[in-house]
Design a protein around this motif. Structure first.
Motif, PDB file in Angstrom:
ATOM      1  N   ALA A 104      -7.124 -24.470  -2.373  1.00  0.00           N
ATOM      2  CA  ALA A 104      -6.973 -23.913  -1.023  1.00  0.00           C
ATOM      3  C   ALA A 104      -6.078 -24.797  -0.170  1.00  0.00           C
ATOM      4  O   ALA A 104      -5.233 -24.309   0.593  1.00  0.00           O
ATOM      5  N   ALA A 105      -6.224 -26.124  -0.310  1.00  0.00           N
ATOM      6  CA  ALA A 105      -5.376 -27.053   0.435  1.00  0.00           C
ATOM      7  C   ALA A 105      -3.927 -26.978  -0.023  1.00  0.00           C
ATOM      8  O   ALA A 105      -3.003 -27.279   0.736  1.00  0.00           O
ATOM      9  N   PHE A 106      -3.737 -26.555  -1.269  1.00  0.00           N
ATOM     10  CA  PHE A 106      -2.391 -26.383  -1.824  1.00  0.00           C
ATOM     11  C   PHE A 106      -1.774 -25.057  -1.376  1.00  0.00           C
ATOM     12  O   PHE A 106      -0.581 -24.837  -1.507  1.00  0.00           O
ATOM     13  N   GLY A 107      -2.629 -24.157  -0.854  1.00  0.00           N
ATOM     14  CA  GLY A 107      -2.144 -22.861  -0.377  1.00  0.00           C
ATOM     15  C   GLY A 107      -2.511 -21.688  -1.255  1.00  0.00           C
ATOM     16  O   GLY A 107      -1.999 -20.586  -1.075  1.00  0.00           O
ATOM     17  N   LEU A 108      -3.429 -21.911  -2.206  1.00  0.00           N
ATOM     18  CA  LEU A 108      -3.855 -20.842  -3.102  1.00  0.00           C
ATOM     19  C   LEU A 108      -5.257 -20.382  -2.723  1.00  0.00           C
ATOM     20  O   LEU A 108      -6.191 -21.198  -2.683  1.00  0.00           O
ATOM     21  N   SER A 109      -5.431 -19.102  -2.466  1.00  0.00           N
ATOM     22  CA  SER A 109      -6.774 -18.571  -2.267  1.00  0.00           C
ATOM     23  C   SER A 109      -7.506 -18.601  -3.605  1.00  0.00           C
ATOM     24  O   SER A 109      -6.894 -18.778  -4.667  1.00  0.00           O
ATOM     25  N   TYR A 110      -8.798 -18.410  -3.581  1.00  0.00           N
ATOM     26  CA  TYR A 110      -9.572 -18.384  -4.819  1.00  0.00           C
ATOM     27  C   TYR A 110      -9.033 -17.297  -5.756  1.00  0.00           C
ATOM     28  O   TYR A 110      -8.844 -17.526  -6.952  1.00  0.00           O
ATOM     29  N   THR A 111      -8.768 -16.108  -5.220  1.00  0.00           N
ATOM     30  CA  THR A 111      -8.246 -15.010  -6.044  1.00  0.00           C
ATOM     31  C   THR A 111      -6.896 -15.363  -6.647  1.00  0.00           C
ATOM     32  O   THR A 111      -6.634 -15.097  -7.828  1.00  0.00           O
ATOM     33  N   GLU A 112      -6.035 -15.993  -5.862  1.00  0.00           N
ATOM     34  CA  GLU A 112      -4.720 -16.405  -6.382  1.00  0.00           C
ATOM     35  C   GLU A 112      -4.872 -17.484  -7.446  1.00  0.00           C
ATOM     36  O   GLU A 112      -4.126 -17.502  -8.438  1.00  0.00           O
ATOM     37  N   LEU A 113      -5.831 -18.392  -7.256  1.00  0.00           N
ATOM     38  CA  LEU A 113      -6.078 -19.432  -8.258  1.00  0.00           C
ATOM     39  C   LEU A 113      -6.497 -18.802  -9.582  1.00  0.00           C
ATOM     40  O   LEU A 113      -5.987 -19.185 -10.649  1.00  0.00           O
ATOM     41  N   LEU A 114      -7.386 -17.832  -9.538  1.00  0.00           N
ATOM     42  CA  LEU A 114      -7.821 -17.160 -10.767  1.00  0.00           C
ATOM     43  C   LEU A 114      -6.655 -16.448 -11.441  1.00  0.00           C
ATOM     44  O   LEU A 114      -6.523 -16.469 -12.676  1.00  0.00           O
ATOM     45  N   ASP A 115      -5.787 -15.809 -10.656  1.00  0.00           N
ATOM     46  CA  ASP A 115      -4.589 -15.167 -11.211  1.00  0.00           C
ATOM     47  C   ASP A 115      -3.725 -16.179 -11.960  1.00  0.00           C
ATOM     48  O   ASP A 115      -3.206 -15.896 -13.047  1.00  0.00           O
ATOM     49  N   LYS A 116      -3.544 -17.351 -11.336  1.00  0.00           N
ATOM     50  CA  LYS A 116      -2.726 -18.399 -11.958  1.00  0.00           C
ATOM     51  C   LYS A 116      -3.356 -18.880 -13.265  1.00  0.00           C
ATOM     52  O   LYS A 116      -2.656 -19.092 -14.271  1.00  0.00           O
ATOM     53  N   ILE A 117      -4.669 -19.087 -13.253  1.00  0.00           N
ATOM     54  CA  ILE A 117      -5.352 -19.549 -14.467  1.00  0.00           C
ATOM     55  C   ILE A 117      -5.173 -18.526 -15.598  1.00  0.00           C
ATOM     56  O   ILE A 117      -4.889 -18.896 -16.742  1.00  0.00           O
ATOM     57  N   ILE A 118      -5.309 -17.256 -15.269  1.00  0.00           N
ATOM     58  CA  ILE A 118      -5.130 -16.208 -16.285  1.00  0.00           C
ATOM     59  C   ILE A 118      -3.677 -16.176 -16.764  1.00  0.00           C
ATOM     60  O   ILE A 118      -3.397 -16.117 -17.969  1.00  0.00           O
TER      61      ILE A 118
END
Length: 301
Positions: free
Chosen positions: A278-292
């Motif tokens: 989140a501090a990097f600018g990624l919401s939780y949903t965006e983080l999950l997208d990136k991991i996938i």
């Protein structure tokens, strides 16, 4: 795309896994994914549950989750999954082996001795390390059965408890310093988090209670920041980590000690990785997208 979220499992960290899995399911983008919950209670359920899936998001913690076994089953079935591969997972799960690799690569880590279930503790060795000492399972996480001890009697009692959870206990020199964690996403160091627990150390209660610890993004002095990021990156490369991981460290008088590497960091609403993202600018949903996304890319390399 169909995504199965595996959670629960058979380890002592089952409860945390269920919290992680629930939070992941809540935040996955339903416009992109058909999300299927896969709560497992035994090893034998896994194959039947996943064999028709395209992708599995591993929300397991501890044994049969972080140790490479689930990853090897999914690879055998030809199913893509989140996070690091079999060998990386197995090496990082075993704290003793991880620390031996740290030492061989000139990465500082607290001194330690191992006690196996069938062995008697040599208390002279503990005296040489010097109290206080940290006692914990070799292959555990979430600070379950982790103790700080100050006397021989406390050490004896803690070993009895720890060896109920694992057949090997680690007795580690306690380093009093500033605890930090480095979250890494696809090789990129995310903002560093400082951890100041309300009790003596970052225990199970501190980790998962809403106000159990003060966790905040910090700006380290430039020389220390560069050193921390260099060590975190070195860990990423040495252990051949993939997609995402978290490296826990202690800073004492400008010296950096690596405690352990988490190949499946907690993803509850109070967990460190989503806070750093989140501090990097990624919401939780965006983080999950990136991991996938990164997990699928690793399979196509």
């Amino acid at each position: 795309m169909q995504i199965g979220v595996i959670m629960g499992g058979i380890s002592q960290e089952r409860e945390i896994s269920l919290l992680t899995g629930t939070e992941i399911m809540k935040n996955l983008n339903r416009d992109k994914y058909e999300v299927i919950p896969l709560s497992i209670n035994t090893r034998f359920q896994l194959i039947d549950m996943v064999k028709s899936l395209q992708f599995v998001f591993i929300a397991l913690h501890g044994n049969f989750g972080e140790d490479g076994i689930v990853q090897s089953i999914l690879e055998t079935l030809g199913i893509s999954y989140s996070g690091s591969g079999v060998l990386s997972s197995a090496l990082c799960m075993n704290k003793n082996i991880s620390k031996k690799i740290f030492i061989s690569e000139n990465i500082m880590t607290p001194e330690w001795i191992m006690v196996k279930y069938e062995d008697e503790m040599n208390y002279n060795d503990a005296q040489i390390l010097g109290y206080p000492l940290v006692v914990k399972p070799n292959s555990g996480g979430s600070s379950i059965a982790t103790f700080i001890v100050n006397t021989k009697d406390e050490l004896k009692e803690s070993l009895i408890d720890v060896l109920k959870y694992d057949n090997e206990a680690m007795v580690e020199k306690y380093i009093k310093g500033d605890e930090i964690t480095c979250c890494i996403l696809n090789g990129k160091i995310l903002p560093i988090i400082s951890i100041k627990p309300k009790s003596e150390f970052f225990n199970y209660k501190n980790k998962y209670d809403q106000n159990g610890a003060e966790e905040k993004i910090i700006q380290l002095p430039q020389d220390i920041k560069e050193k921390v990021e260099l060590i975190a990156t070195k860990c990423w490369k040495i252990f051949n980590l993939e997609v995402y991981a978290r490296v826990d460290m202690i800073i004492k008088a400008k010296e950096i000690y690596v405690l352990e590497i988490n190949t499946l960091p907690g993803m509850t609403k109070n967990s460190l990785f989503p806070k750093s993202a989140a501090a990097f600018g990624l919401s939780y949903t965006e983080l999950l997208d990136k991991i996938i996304q990164y997990s699928l890319e690793k399979d196509n390399k």
